[in-house]
Design an enzyme around this catalytic site. Structure first.
Site, PDB file in Angstrom:
ATOM      1  N   LYS A  36       0.855  -1.290  -0.029  1.00 55.86           N
ATOM      2  CA  LYS A  36       0.058  -0.094   0.041  1.00 55.86           C
ATOM      3  C   LYS A  36       0.959   1.270   0.207  1.00 55.86           C
ATOM      4  CE  LYS A  36      -4.168  -2.111   1.733  1.00 55.86           C
ATOM      5  NZ  LYS A  36      -5.250  -2.154   3.092  1.00 55.86           N
ATOM      6  N   LYS A  80      -5.366 -10.181  -5.849  1.00 55.87           N
ATOM      7  CA  LYS A  80      -6.562 -10.788  -5.183  1.00 55.87           C
ATOM      8  C   LYS A  80      -7.837  -9.620  -5.333  1.00 55.87           C
ATOM      9  CE  LYS A  80      -5.627  -8.409  -0.956  1.00 55.87           C
ATOM     10  NZ  LYS A  80      -5.160  -7.832   0.212  1.00 55.87           N
ATOM     11  N   LYS A 131     -11.246  -3.943  -2.506  1.00 54.26           N
ATOM     12  CA  LYS A 131     -12.373  -2.888  -2.303  1.00 54.26           C
ATOM     13  C   LYS A 131     -11.921  -1.796  -3.300  1.00 54.26           C
ATOM     14  CE  LYS A 131     -13.596  -3.927   2.335  1.00 54.26           C
ATOM     15  NZ  LYS A 131     -12.262  -3.598   3.343  1.00 54.26           N
TER      16      LYS A 131
END
Ligand code: TYM
Length: 325
Positions: free
Chosen positions: A111, A192, A195
């Site tokens: 991230k 994966k 969101k």
């Protein structure tokens, strides 16, 4: 009775990965355990999120969790920021964790890479997560595969704290489902499902309408060749579809692979299975959205219950460290 805790960030629309990797296992766990489920709004502050969106998504997260089948009569469902001990214990644990171990967290690396200014909270994120769990003397944490490393850190912190300051925390373990622990993006099956809004066609949202689900599954990326086999490295797209079918219907992955000799019928069956799984959730969520007052009441009662337990554990930890209460 064992104690179970898990959480979800209200940072975007919930998807099939959240459902198969986590939520439905929460529903199964709720009856035989003392279960706490938390909408972790403080964690959502580690990345850019609009305040109005955060407020709306926090309530909507609770709507979805109730719609998947959590029963507020038996579980404690609450919002993290409404129980101040989460932040308070996080500080004590930040003084237990090291920069080195936090720097090794793969989610932090993923991230933060490419981002010019990384929030300090993104770095300490897993410590807040450890605080969430350790406050409730938890035995089991049902999560998807991507949380495995954070759970290991939680265990390490609990053990270190206990060794340093005396027996204070129960050491929890992750429970990760055999199928559905890592649902992949339908357009980018090497990543994966998540969101973030980067792959709308690759992400089946829990509240998507059935036509959208069918469209997304039909357009899922498959692999070169035509044979249907489970080979995640060589055929990630088809393997993901087989796993989705297995996770949605209970059939074994190998048995599912044997049933098909072309991609079309496999996709059709996956689409039908996912629609059957999610349609009832969608209907209940639409009903619950019309009575948000009731949802707020449920969350308020949950926070009161959670607070009682959290206060005791926090006091134990603070006293062990030498704070004067
Ligand atoms: P979050 O909000 O990203 O995801 C919630 C849950 O969904 C699982 N999950 C998946 N499972 C299978 N396939 C996928 N593609 C997929 N994507 C997500 C996650 O593993 C998770 O179980 N750090 C946590 C939130 C958290 C938490 C906690 C969890 C904060 N405190 C304490 C457990 C205990 C997170 O970001 O989950």
């Amino acid at each position: 009775m064992a104690t179970v805790f898990s959480g979800v960030q209200p940072s975007g629309d919930f998807h099939l990965g959240n459902y198969l990797g986590a939520f439905r296992n929460w529903v199964t766990a709720q009856h035989d355990n003392d279960a706490y489920f938390c909408v972790v709004d403080l964690h959502a502050l580690t990345l850019e999120i609009d305040p109005a969106d955060l407020r709306r998504r926090t309530l909507d997260a609770a709507v979805v969790l109730l719609a998947v089948g959590l029963d507020p009569e038996v579980v404690t469902l609450f919002v993290q920021s409404q129980v101040p001990e989460h932040s308070r214990l996080a500080w004590l644990l930040e003084c237990t964790a090291t920069m080195g171990e936090l720097g090794r967290m793969t989610q932090f690396k993923e991230k933060s890479t490419g981002s010019e200014s990384v929030r300090a909270g993104l770095f300490t994120y897993p410590v807040l997560m450890a605080a969430d769990i350790l406050l409730y003397d938890v035995d089991e944490v049902p999560v998807g595969d991507d949380q495995r490393q954070h759970l290991e850190l939680t265990r390490d912190l609990a053990i270190r704290f206990n060794n340093r300051y005396g027996e204070t925390f129960k050491v929890p373990r992750a429970t990760i489902p055999k199928v559905g622990a890592r649902v992949m993006d339908l357009q980018h099956p090497e990543a994966k499902m998540s969101k973030s809004v980067e792959s709308p066609l690759g992400t089946v949202r829990i509240l998507d309408d059935p036509d959208d689900i069918v469209r997304k599954v039909r357009r899922a990326v498959t692999d070169a060749g035509t044979t249907v086999e489970h080979d995640p490295a060589g055929k990630p797209g088809v393997s993901n579809l087989l796993e989705l079918l297995a996770a949605s219907t209970g059939v074994g992955v190998a048995e599912a692979a044997d049933r098909y000799d072309a991609y079309g019928p496999l996709k059709q069956d996956v689409a039908d299975a996912v629609v059957a799984l999610l349609s009832p959730v969608r209907e209940r969520a639409l009903e619950l959205r019309s009575d948000l007052g009731e949802v707020e009441r449920i969350l308020g009662a949950g926070a009161t219950r959670a607070h009682e337990v959290a206060q005791r554990t926090y006091a134990r930890a603070a006293t062990a460290m030498g704070l004067v209460l």
